[in-house]
Design an enzyme around this catalytic site. Structure first.
Site, PDB file in Angstrom:
ATOM      1  N   GLY A 228       0.781  -1.278  -0.096  1.00 25.08           N
ATOM      2  CA  GLY A 228      -0.186   0.027  -0.093  1.00 25.08           C
ATOM      3  C   GLY A 228       0.830   1.231   0.045  1.00 25.08           C
ATOM      4  O   GLY A 228       0.440   2.126  -0.634  1.00 25.08           O
TER       5      GLY A 228
ATOM      6  N   ASN B 273       9.280   5.418   4.532  1.00 26.21           N
ATOM      7  CA  ASN B 273      10.721   5.834   4.215  1.00 26.21           C
ATOM      8  C   ASN B 273      10.985   7.344   4.866  1.00 26.21           C
ATOM      9  O   ASN B 273      10.061   8.025   4.516  1.00 26.21           O
ATOM     10  CB  ASN B 273      11.146   5.823   2.854  1.00 26.21           C
ATOM     11  CG  ASN B 273      10.795   4.807   1.894  1.00 26.21           C
ATOM     12  OD1 ASN B 273      11.166   3.576   2.166  1.00 26.21           O
ATOM     13  ND2 ASN B 273       9.925   4.894   0.973  1.00 26.21           N
TER      14      ASN B 273
ATOM     15  N   GLU C 204       1.327   5.840   7.342  1.00 30.79           N
ATOM     16  CA  GLU C 204       2.751   6.173   6.964  1.00 30.79           C
ATOM     17  C   GLU C 204       3.325   7.177   7.943  1.00 30.79           C
ATOM     18  O   GLU C 204       4.514   7.003   7.996  1.00 30.79           O
ATOM     19  CB  GLU C 204       2.814   6.051   5.441  1.00 30.79           C
ATOM     20  CG  GLU C 204       2.402   5.118   4.782  1.00 30.79           C
ATOM     21  CD  GLU C 204       2.851   3.767   5.183  1.00 30.79           C
ATOM     22  OE1 GLU C 204       3.953   3.610   5.706  1.00 30.79           O
ATOM     23  OE2 GLU C 204       1.903   2.612   5.082  1.00 30.79           O
TER      24      GLU C 204
ATOM     25  N   HIS D 199       4.355   6.550  11.409  1.00 30.87           N
ATOM     26  CA  HIS D 199       5.541   5.752  11.471  1.00 30.87           C
ATOM     27  C   HIS D 199       6.854   6.563  11.687  1.00 30.87           C
ATOM     28  O   HIS D 199       7.705   5.795  12.067  1.00 30.87           O
ATOM     29  CB  HIS D 199       5.922   4.656  10.071  1.00 30.87           C
ATOM     30  CG  HIS D 199       5.346   3.481  10.190  1.00 30.87           C
ATOM     31  ND1 HIS D 199       5.349   2.728  11.219  1.00 30.87           N
ATOM     32  CD2 HIS D 199       4.690   2.882   9.248  1.00 30.87           C
ATOM     33  CE1 HIS D 199       5.021   1.494  10.934  1.00 30.87           C
ATOM     34  NE2 HIS D 199       4.381   1.705   9.775  1.00 30.87           N
TER      35      HIS D 199
ATOM     36  N   GLU E 287       4.429  -2.138  13.536  1.00 29.03           N
ATOM     37  CA  GLU E 287       3.068  -2.250  12.656  1.00 29.03           C
ATOM     38  C   GLU E 287       1.918  -2.288  13.641  1.00 29.03           C
ATOM     39  O   GLU E 287       0.978  -1.607  13.391  1.00 29.03           O
ATOM     40  CB  GLU E 287       3.086  -3.330  11.690  1.00 29.03           C
ATOM     41  CG  GLU E 287       4.459  -3.355  10.731  1.00 29.03           C
ATOM     42  CD  GLU E 287       4.228  -1.984   9.478  1.00 29.03           C
ATOM     43  OE1 GLU E 287       2.869  -1.462   9.926  1.00 29.03           O
ATOM     44  OE2 GLU E 287       5.178  -1.458   9.098  1.00 29.03           O
TER      45      GLU E 287
END
Length: 856
Positions: free
Chosen positions: A260, A264, A297, A300, A319
């Site tokens: 998905g 980074n 994201e 994260h 996660e």
């Protein structure tokens, strides 16, 4: 063919050792070329004091042509093997030194979409979990963290990498990421791109430039993704106290992507379907997924990047926590009740199925052959459930205190589950030794309950069973938070939600001082990921559906009633229950309820859900009977509501221009549920009219789905294709709907015909999933008794595996439930799994999956 002598060796948690060396700085130079990219790497290393002195230096590397290798400027002659490069201790200095390598790679030939590859002329990377080793020689493991400086040279207008832009010129840019990171968070993108930009100021006043980079022509479909990003950044500051820590945050939309999105550092790379959206091209569900994945994201940045995982066995640490955080965010943005129901539906459909089959594994597994096979619902969704339970047990204050300690103590580190548990123990004073079993033991606990009533005291007697799973035949009792409320016979709540903490195999809890025997509402909010076994009458379920104050259990009562009725229809040939029809009709017509909740209540249990339910109750599920009974049940509901459906459909039309907000989306969800029932009565007349007039993709797809369901979709399909043939993400829907809604007897044939369509670009993961994945999701069609569905899926998995083993292996899980069906179907699936394993040069990914499914 793979046999015991050639099978890849498993990686074991018990074998973990820190890396032999420490890397303080990484400098990379990329000279990009489709067939001959040169990568120069300069690593500043020193021996790791946690390891003994005089160790060889082993670097991972796959598919690399080594041009040169130097230690402190002196050429070293070494020969790589198939998986990396070893520099003997004899050629290494005793202290700090610099290693320089130059390699050549061919991004254009990289079809696996791991490492550096090309997507329609754009250079891009995907390095999690082990893709960086396909870029240069490096210790490709998450516990090796270093600061990166990257120079990108190419004939492309946009050249991006991690961190802050520190230099640029004609044909080059230079980037510096000051925050130490593992190699899996490295990213690079180069191509002809346009930015949708916005400014952001953090709570402390830092100015951050936000950019969403897309191909020319897509820039008008980025606004919602940008809005989601800004709201995510604000939310993380307000709720978790986490600010962004660089001067720039880039997102790039890529059409060819296995997953998905990827978090980074400072350069998130996204599957384009989770970025690009407009009213005309994206459904409400698409908008919701974009919001959630953008948030996931971004979150994260702290739970995954600033604090990463020590090794891949700890994957759930980043996660599971980040899924939990994105669930909280979506609940705050939309509806906590609706979000909880949707999350549990997904958990039961994906993770419970996984936990009850041959692919069951612990939230923190102890062994793997291919780590890509462990990006699973257990790691993500069950991992989030474990954190939710932990939060219920320690309370809001304890959770906040523990998270603050986690960020303070482990910032810049690669952490473990032990570290995570320790911060909760230290912050709250609780002993969580027993709770930790949720991380180490696979399987879904079954929670049974009996009850007593005497002299104003109501007692609940609970027993937990933890079923055997592959490699774990015996398990201990778990800590289970059971949220309970009690209602009086008149519907009043006499005991508000109370969390009972179960720690033993059998345990009882008493409620005293009651004037009448109450009706229990057990497992409110789905307070633990368990299967609740309790004999409940239809009248009690109807009572809870009408009176329960807990939104989840209110929905669960209707769901349980529907499953009871559907099970009787499948096994005994019963007719749809009048009690169920009446109870659900009341919910559908209750304008005081959230339309999104009403739409969820109308959603019948899926075929796969019913197959698992019947299997666990001792029946052999018949896919054809389940399909027929479910169709009959829907028809019965349509007839029960026939007098009200046209009015409801018209009244639910959302006025004004399209908005993806939760209120409008909820009304459209209910409207499409009503249209599905109406189409069963009018043969698709209303759906055809909507198909031609819809001004948004939610209603265009909804109408098309209704028409396909009643066999009247040919004209609408043709219109849809003519309008959207140049939009890949929209055409994925065109492919998937035809297969997913095909009658079981035709599903395999429809799939086969669509694989011959010129638009079936099967090397693209999204398109492959929209066709082959749609067949495996058509329960009765995939399990057709001829075995045609099994053969077709296996054929295409074997075709994809040599090019993209990661996607092929993940989709092979379609076969994981094969042992719950009749002997003939088991024989057919077993033959396909054996055929897969007998294929020469089968990937490690697919080999592991097929072996586990056969052995389980």
């Amino acid at each position: 063919m793979t046999d015991a002598s050639t099978a890849p060796k498993a990686v074991l948690l018990a074998d973990y050792q820190p890396f032999s060396h420490v890397i303080s700085q990484v400098d990379l130079v990329f000279h990009l070329s489709p067939q001959a990219t040169r990568v120069k790497a300069r690593l500043a290393l020193s021996p790791n004091p946690q390891r003994s002195a005089g160790l060889d230096l082993r670097l991972d590397g796959e598919g690399l042509t080594l041009i040169s290798c130097k230690v402190d400027g002196a050429e070293v002659h070494v020969t790589p093997d198939a998986t990396g490069l070893t520099l003997p201790a004899a050629v290494l200095p005793n202290g700090a030194f610099v290693l320089e390598t130059e390699v050549e790679i061919a991004p254009e030939a990289n079809t696996a979409l791991e490492g550096l590859y090309m997507s329609k002329g754009m250079y891009c990377t995907q390095c999690e979990a082990e893709g960086f080793r396909k870029i240069t020689f490096y210790p490709d493991r998450p516990d090796v963290m270093a600061a990166f400086r990257v120079r990108v040279e190419a004939e492309a207008p946009v050249l991006l990498s991690n961190g802050n832009l520190v230099g640029k010129g004609e044909g080059w840019t230079e980037w510096h990421d000051p925050w130490p990171k593992p190699a899996y968070l490295f990213a690079l993108v180069a191509g002809d791109l346009i930015a949708h930009s916005a400014p952001f100021k953090t709570a402390s006043g830092r100015e951050v430039a936000l950019n969403i980079w897309v191909r020319p022509g897509d820039e008008d479909r980025c606004a919602y993704a940008m809005d989601s990003l800004i709201r995510s950044m604000q939310w993380d500051e307000q709720v978790y106290g986490r600010e962004y820590d660089l001067d720039i945050f880039n997102i790039v939309a890529v059409d060819d992507f296995n997953m998905g999105a990827m978090e980074n550092k400072g350069l998130n790379i996204f599957n384009s379907k989770f970025v690009l959206a407009s009213a005309e091209t994206a459904t409400d569900d698409d908008f919701g997924r974009i919001e959630a994945i953008i948030a996931h994201e971004y979150f994260h940045n702290w739970t995954g990047n600033r604090i990463t995982c020590r090794d891949w066995f700890q994957l759930c640490l980043k996660e599971g926590l980040t899924v939990f955080r994105d669930q909280q965010f979506t609940g705050d943005m939309r509806s906590h009740a609706v979000k909880r129901i949707e999350d549990v539906l997904m958990l039961r459909a994906r993770q419970f199925r996984e936990d009850q089959g041959p692919l069951a594994h612990a939230v923190r597994p102890e062994a793997y052959v291919e780590i890509n096979n462990f990006y699973t619902a257990t790691i993500y969704e069950k991992g989030a459930e474990v954190i939710g339970m932990l939060k219920r047990l320690v309370g809001e204050g304890g959770y906040a205190k523990a998270l603050d300690l986690y960020f303070d103590r482990h910032d810049g580190q690669a952490a473990t589950i032990e570290d995570w548990i320790a911060v909760f123990e230290d912050a709250t004073g609780r002993d969580l030794t027993q709770f930790k079993r949720w991380y180490s033991e696979a399987g879904t606990p079954r929670l049974s309950v009996q009850e007593d009533w005497a002299d104003g005291t109501y007692t609940l007697h609970f027993a937990q069973e933890n079923p055997a799973t592959p490699g774990q035949p015996v398990k201990g009792a778990k800590v289970i938070p059971i949220a309970v409320g009690l209602l009086n016979p008149n519907g009043d709540e006499v005991v508000e939600t109370t969390v009972l903490e179960m720690t033993e195999g059998r345990q009882s809890f008493a409620f005293t001082g009651l004037s009448a025997r109450p009706v229990p509402s057990i497992l409110r909010g789905f307070s633990a990921p368990v299967v609740l076994d309790r004999s409940v009458s239809a009248s009690e379920r109807a009572f809870l559906l009408a009176h329960d104050t807990d939104p989840f259990n209110k929905w669960e009562a209707g769901r349980g009633l529907a499953k009871d009725v559907l099970a009787q229809m499948v096994t005994d040939g019963a007719q749809p229950s009048a009690d169920w029809l009446q109870a659900l009709a009341r919910v559908v017509m209750d304008d005081t309820l959230d339309p999104a909740f009403r739409a969820l209540a109308m959603r019948l249990p899926s075929d796969d859900d019913m197959a698992q339910t019947l299997f666990l109750s001792g029946h052999v599920p018949d896919p054809d009977r389940i399909y027929a009974a479910r169709r009959h049940m829907g028809d019965a509901l349509a007839h029960r509501l026939s007098a009200d459906l046209p009015r409801l459909f018209n009244d639910l039309k959302v006025p004004g221009p399209y908005s993806p907000d939760a209120v409008a989306a909820g009304r459209r969800a209910l409207r499409m549920a009503v249209l599905d029932l109406l189409s069963r009565l009018d043969g698709g007349k209303a759906a055809e009219a909507l198909s031609q007039s819809a001004d948004n993709m939610t209603e265009e797809v909804g109408a098309l789905s209704c028409l396909l369901s009643v066999g009247a979709g040919d004209a609408a399909l043709a219109r849809f294709k003519a309008r959207w043939s140049d939009n890949g993400n929209v055409m994925d829907k065109w492919f998937a709907l035809q297969i997913g809604l095909a009658p079981p007897a035709k599903a395999a044939a429809v799939t086969e015909s669509l694989t011959a369509d010129p638009g079936f670009a099967w090397r693209n993961p999204n398109r492959f999933r929209s066709v082959i994945g749609a067949l495996s999701a058509n329960h009765a069609g995939f399990h057709i008794e001829s075995g045609a569905g099994y053969r077709l899926v296996a054929d295409w998995l074997l075709k994809l595996d040599p090019l993209n083993p990661q996607t092929a292996a993940r989709m092979s899980s379609a076969f994981e439930t094969w042992r719950r069906y009749d002997a003939d179907r088991q024989d057919l699936v077993q033959a396909e799994l054996q055929r897969i394993l007998a294929t020469p040069n089968l990937s490690r990914d697919m080999t592991e999956m097929a072996q586990r499914m056969l052995a389980g």
